[in-house]
Motif scaffolding. Sequence first.
Motif, PDB file in Angstrom:
ATOM      1  N   THR A 285     -24.809  -9.598   1.200  1.00  0.00           N
ATOM      2  CA  THR A 285     -24.767 -11.046   1.419  1.00  0.00           C
ATOM      3  C   THR A 285     -23.427 -11.473   2.003  1.00  0.00           C
ATOM      4  O   THR A 285     -23.363 -12.250   2.959  1.00  0.00           O
ATOM      5  N   GLY A 286     -22.349 -10.969   1.428  1.00  0.00           N
ATOM      6  CA  GLY A 286     -21.016 -11.375   1.870  1.00  0.00           C
ATOM      7  C   GLY A 286     -20.681 -10.906   3.268  1.00  0.00           C
ATOM      8  O   GLY A 286     -20.122 -11.660   4.079  1.00  0.00           O
ATOM      9  N   ILE A 287     -21.016  -9.659   3.580  1.00  0.00           N
ATOM     10  CA  ILE A 287     -20.722  -9.122   4.913  1.00  0.00           C
ATOM     11  C   ILE A 287     -21.525  -9.860   5.977  1.00  0.00           C
ATOM     12  O   ILE A 287     -21.001 -10.213   7.039  1.00  0.00           O
ATOM     13  N   ALA A 288     -22.798 -10.112   5.696  1.00  0.00           N
ATOM     14  CA  ALA A 288     -23.632 -10.836   6.663  1.00  0.00           C
ATOM     15  C   ALA A 288     -23.083 -12.241   6.911  1.00  0.00           C
ATOM     16  O   ALA A 288     -23.063 -12.731   8.051  1.00  0.00           O
ATOM     17  N   TYR A 289     -22.614 -12.889   5.859  1.00  0.00           N
ATOM     18  CA  TYR A 289     -22.060 -14.241   5.985  1.00  0.00           C
ATOM     19  C   TYR A 289     -20.787 -14.224   6.835  1.00  0.00           C
ATOM     20  O   TYR A 289     -20.597 -15.069   7.717  1.00  0.00           O
ATOM     21  N   ALA A 290     -19.917 -13.254   6.578  1.00  0.00           N
ATOM     22  CA  ALA A 290     -18.671 -13.156   7.349  1.00  0.00           C
ATOM     23  C   ALA A 290     -18.961 -12.902   8.821  1.00  0.00           C
ATOM     24  O   ALA A 290     -18.305 -13.471   9.707  1.00  0.00           O
ATOM     25  N   LEU A 291     -19.939 -12.069   9.106  1.00  0.00           N
ATOM     26  CA  LEU A 291     -20.303 -11.804  10.498  1.00  0.00           C
ATOM     27  C   LEU A 291     -20.820 -13.069  11.176  1.00  0.00           C
ATOM     28  O   LEU A 291     -20.481 -13.350  12.333  1.00  0.00           O
ATOM     29  N   ARG A 292     -21.628 -13.839  10.464  1.00  0.00           N
ATOM     30  CA  ARG A 292     -22.155 -15.080  11.053  1.00  0.00           C
ATOM     31  C   ARG A 292     -21.038 -16.065  11.369  1.00  0.00           C
ATOM     32  O   ARG A 292     -21.142 -16.856  12.308  1.00  0.00           O
ATOM     33  N   ARG A 293     -19.968 -16.012  10.612  1.00  0.00           N
ATOM     34  CA  ARG A 293     -18.852 -16.930  10.826  1.00  0.00           C
ATOM     35  C   ARG A 293     -17.850 -16.412  11.858  1.00  0.00           C
ATOM     36  O   ARG A 293     -16.818 -17.029  12.093  1.00  0.00           O
ATOM     37  N   GLY A 294     -18.153 -15.271  12.459  1.00  0.00           N
ATOM     38  CA  GLY A 294     -17.315 -14.776  13.544  1.00  0.00           C
ATOM     39  C   GLY A 294     -16.188 -13.856  13.136  1.00  0.00           C
ATOM     40  O   GLY A 294     -15.236 -13.663  13.907  1.00  0.00           O
ATOM     41  N   ALA A 295     -16.269 -13.255  11.957  1.00  0.00           N
ATOM     42  CA  ALA A 295     -15.204 -12.358  11.504  1.00  0.00           C
ATOM     43  C   ALA A 295     -15.022 -11.200  12.478  1.00  0.00           C
ATOM     44  O   ALA A 295     -15.989 -10.602  12.938  1.00  0.00           O
ATOM     45  N   ARG A 296     -13.765 -10.891  12.771  1.00  0.00           N
ATOM     46  CA  ARG A 296     -13.446  -9.705  13.577  1.00  0.00           C
ATOM     47  C   ARG A 296     -13.162  -8.503  12.683  1.00  0.00           C
ATOM     48  O   ARG A 296     -13.397  -7.367  13.076  1.00  0.00           O
ATOM     49  N   LEU A 297     -12.615  -8.766  11.500  1.00  0.00           N
ATOM     50  CA  LEU A 297     -12.413  -7.735  10.481  1.00  0.00           C
ATOM     51  C   LEU A 297     -12.988  -8.249   9.171  1.00  0.00           C
ATOM     52  O   LEU A 297     -12.925  -9.449   8.890  1.00  0.00           O
ATOM     53  N   ILE A 298     -13.516  -7.337   8.357  1.00  0.00           N
ATOM     54  CA  ILE A 298     -14.052  -7.711   7.048  1.00  0.00           C
ATOM     55  C   ILE A 298     -13.497  -6.750   6.007  1.00  0.00           C
ATOM     56  O   ILE A 298     -13.670  -5.531   6.114  1.00  0.00           O
ATOM     57  N   ILE A 299     -12.826  -7.305   5.009  1.00  0.00           N
ATOM     58  CA  ILE A 299     -12.301  -6.532   3.884  1.00  0.00           C
ATOM     59  C   ILE A 299     -13.207  -6.766   2.682  1.00  0.00           C
ATOM     60  O   ILE A 299     -13.638  -7.896   2.437  1.00  0.00           O
ATOM     61  N   THR A 300     -13.507  -5.712   1.931  1.00  0.00           N
ATOM     62  CA  THR A 300     -14.177  -5.897   0.641  1.00  0.00           C
ATOM     63  C   THR A 300     -13.148  -5.634  -0.452  1.00  0.00           C
ATOM     64  O   THR A 300     -12.366  -4.682  -0.370  1.00  0.00           O
ATOM     65  N   PHE A 301     -13.155  -6.475  -1.472  1.00  0.00           N
ATOM     66  CA  PHE A 301     -12.093  -6.480  -2.485  1.00  0.00           C
ATOM     67  C   PHE A 301     -12.729  -6.767  -3.834  1.00  0.00           C
ATOM     68  O   PHE A 301     -13.371  -7.805  -4.016  1.00  0.00           O
ATOM     69  N   ASP A 302     -12.563  -5.855  -4.791  1.00  0.00           N
ATOM     70  CA  ASP A 302     -13.203  -6.021  -6.098  1.00  0.00           C
ATOM     71  C   ASP A 302     -12.639  -7.218  -6.863  1.00  0.00           C
ATOM     72  O   ASP A 302     -11.468  -7.573  -6.713  1.00  0.00           O
ATOM     73  N   ALA A 303     -13.479  -7.798  -7.712  1.00  0.00           N
ATOM     74  CA  ALA A 303     -13.101  -9.001  -8.460  1.00  0.00           C
ATOM     75  C   ALA A 303     -12.546  -8.697  -9.844  1.00  0.00           C
ATOM     76  O   ALA A 303     -12.188  -9.619 -10.578  1.00  0.00           O
ATOM     77  N   ASP A 304     -12.456  -7.412 -10.208  1.00  0.00           N
ATOM     78  CA  ASP A 304     -12.032  -7.089 -11.577  1.00  0.00           C
ATOM     79  C   ASP A 304     -10.533  -6.849 -11.708  1.00  0.00           C
ATOM     80  O   ASP A 304     -10.053  -6.461 -12.775  1.00  0.00           O
ATOM     81  N   GLY A 305      -9.784  -7.067 -10.636  1.00  0.00           N
ATOM     82  CA  GLY A 305      -8.331  -6.980 -10.716  1.00  0.00           C
ATOM     83  C   GLY A 305      -7.749  -5.601 -10.514  1.00  0.00           C
ATOM     84  O   GLY A 305      -6.548  -5.403 -10.711  1.00  0.00           O
ATOM     85  N   GLN A 306      -8.551  -4.627 -10.071  1.00  0.00           N
ATOM     86  CA  GLN A 306      -8.008  -3.271  -9.950  1.00  0.00           C
ATOM     87  C   GLN A 306      -7.374  -2.992  -8.593  1.00  0.00           C
ATOM     88  O   GLN A 306      -6.767  -1.940  -8.399  1.00  0.00           O
ATOM     89  N   HIS A 307      -7.488  -3.931  -7.637  1.00  0.00           N
ATOM     90  CA  HIS A 307      -6.886  -3.727  -6.323  1.00  0.00           C
ATOM     91  C   HIS A 307      -5.608  -4.550  -6.179  1.00  0.00           C
ATOM     92  O   HIS A 307      -5.506  -5.666  -6.700  1.00  0.00           O
ATOM     93  N   LEU A 308      -4.651  -4.007  -5.438  1.00  0.00           N
ATOM     94  CA  LEU A 308      -3.397  -4.697  -5.144  1.00  0.00           C
ATOM     95  C   LEU A 308      -3.462  -5.292  -3.745  1.00  0.00           C
ATOM     96  O   LEU A 308      -3.967  -4.656  -2.816  1.00  0.00           O
ATOM     97  N   ILE A 309      -2.925  -6.494  -3.583  1.00  0.00           N
ATOM     98  CA  ILE A 309      -2.987  -7.156  -2.284  1.00  0.00           C
ATOM     99  C   ILE A 309      -2.225  -6.358  -1.228  1.00  0.00           C
ATOM    100  O   ILE A 309      -2.628  -6.297  -0.061  1.00  0.00           O
ATOM    101  N   GLY A 310      -1.133  -5.708  -1.625  1.00  0.00           N
ATOM    102  CA  GLY A 310      -0.400  -4.879  -0.670  1.00  0.00           C
ATOM    103  C   GLY A 310      -1.237  -3.730  -0.146  1.00  0.00           C
ATOM    104  O   GLY A 310      -1.138  -3.351   1.027  1.00  0.00           O
ATOM    105  N   ASP A 311      -2.091  -3.181  -1.012  1.00  0.00           N
ATOM    106  CA  ASP A 311      -2.981  -2.107  -0.571  1.00  0.00           C
ATOM    107  C   ASP A 311      -4.031  -2.633   0.399  1.00  0.00           C
ATOM    108  O   ASP A 311      -4.442  -1.929   1.328  1.00  0.00           O
ATOM    109  N   ALA A 312      -4.477  -3.862   0.196  1.00  0.00           N
ATOM    110  CA  ALA A 312      -5.453  -4.450   1.121  1.00  0.00           C
ATOM    111  C   ALA A 312      -4.859  -4.545   2.527  1.00  0.00           C
ATOM    112  O   ALA A 312      -5.532  -4.270   3.523  1.00  0.00           O
ATOM    113  N   LEU A 313      -3.585  -4.924   2.611  1.00  0.00           N
ATOM    114  CA  LEU A 313      -2.926  -4.999   3.917  1.00  0.00           C
ATOM    115  C   LEU A 313      -2.825  -3.619   4.552  1.00  0.00           C
ATOM    116  O   LEU A 313      -2.999  -3.469   5.768  1.00  0.00           O
ATOM    117  N   ARG A 314      -2.542  -2.608   3.736  1.00  0.00           N
ATOM    118  CA  ARG A 314      -2.436  -1.251   4.281  1.00  0.00           C
ATOM    119  C   ARG A 314      -3.792  -0.722   4.737  1.00  0.00           C
ATOM    120  O   ARG A 314      -3.890  -0.010   5.744  1.00  0.00           O
TER     121      ARG A 314
END
Length: 440
Positions: A285-314
Motif C-alpha cells: 500500500t505504501g509503495i504504491a501510494y508513494a509511486l502515485r505521488r511521483g516519488a523518485r526514491l522510496i525508503i522503507t523504515f520500520d516503526a518499532d524504533g530499531q532503525h537509525l536515521i543516519g543508517d537510512a541516509l547511508r
Amino acid sequence: MDIELVVFDLDGTLVGAPEPFVRLKEKLRSRLLAMGIPGEALGDLTPMYETLQRVSKELGIPFDELYSHMVELETERMEESFLFDGVLEVLQSLRDRGVKLAVMTRSSRRAALKALEMHGIADYFEAVSTRDDVPAGELKPNPGQLRGILEELGVEPTKVLVVGDHGYDILPARELGTLSAMITSHESGRMSFSIEVEPDFEVPTMLEFRTLVENLLDTYVVVPAYNEEQTIGSVLDSLLRYFRRDEIVVVNDGSMDRTEEIARSYGVHVLTHLINRGLGGALGTGIAYALRRGARLIITFDADGQHLIGDALRVMRPVAEGKADFAVGSRLKGDTSEMPFVKKFGNFVLDSITAIFAGKYVSDSQSGLRCFSRECASKIRITCDRYAVSSEIIIEVAKNRCRIIEVPIKAVYTDYSMRKGTNVLEGVKIALNLMFDKLR
C-alpha cells in the motif's frame, strides 16, 4: 528530503579556470620573494591565506601588503573563469522549487563577486560568504563561516545541503550536522592539496548533481505500523529531522491502539487498513501510494524504533547517486553486537532460502530498511501479505535485474522490538509460505 538551503562552494564547484591553483601559488611566491621574503619563511604556501597570516606575524610585515597580491592574482584568475556544465540548470531548478541558495568560499570577496557577476549567477544567491567576511578563525574548514550563513538565513543544520569539491567544504558540514555532497571530477579549480573526509553523497560533476538533488527532493519514506503507539512518535521525530511531512507515509495496518491518532498528529500521510493485512500488505500500500505521488526514491523504515536515521541516509546514498536501483541495510554487515544469536541464525536460514529463489545471496534479506529507485519499485510485484514479503522483495528485485547493494547498518534491539519482530515460529512460517508460494 526537507532541504531548505543549498550552500555551494565557488571555485571548483560552480566555476573553474584554465589556470590551476598551483600556478597561482607559484605567481604569489614569486611576488613575495621579490619583496625580499625568505623562501624558507614561505614554505610551500599551503594553504596560502593562512601562510600569509603567519608570515605577517613572524616577519612584522603588514598583512594587507601581502594579502593585496593574493587578491589581485585571484581576481585575474577569475577573469578567465568558466561555469561548469549543468550549473545554471541546477541553480534554476533549485530556485523553482523554493530552495534557498548561498555561496561559501575561501576566495576574496572581490574575486568571488567578479566570478558570480561575470557569469550572471549572482542573483541566485541569498547569501555570499567570502574570506573577507569572517574572522580568520571561522573560515572553512572551521565551522564558523557555515554557521554564519545558517544563522543569517534562519535554517536548521539538518535542512541544509553543503556542496563542494574539497574536504575543506565537507568538514564544516560534518561538524554542524548538515548534509554534504562532494563533486569529485571538477579538476579545474580544485585546491592544490587534499583532505580526506567522507561526504554524505558523492557525484562526478554538476550534471550528475542535478539528478542527485532531484532524487533527494523527491524521496518518500514508507513506515508500516501495527500497534506501534509506544514508538511511532519517536520514529517520526527522527524522520522529520531530514524529511518533509508530505514525504512520510505511515501505513496504519489495522492497529487497535493509538498508532493512527499519534501518526496523524504529526501531519504526515496516514493510510489505514480497516483490518490487519500484515507487513506485505502495508508495504504494498505504501509503495504504491508513494509511486502515485511521483516519488523518485522510496525508503522503507520500520516503526518499532530499531532503525537509525543516519543508517537510512547511508542506505539511500547508492540509489540517490545512481549506483544502484535497490539498497538494503544489512545488520549482518554492520555492528552485530546487540543482535541476539537466535536472530542471526534465523536470518541465515531465511537468507539461504531466499537466495535459492532469487539467484543471489543477500546477507540480511529480512531487513526492513531498504531504498528503491522509482524504476525498481515500479517493477516489483508484492503478493505476500505477511513477513515473507521481505524475501519476496529480494526475489522480485533480483528477477527484474535491479542493481542491488548491501549497506552495513546497526539495528537497535530493545525488549519492545524483540517482542514485535519475527520469532523462530514466525521464521518457520515465512520459510514455508515462501516455498509454497514460489513452488506452486
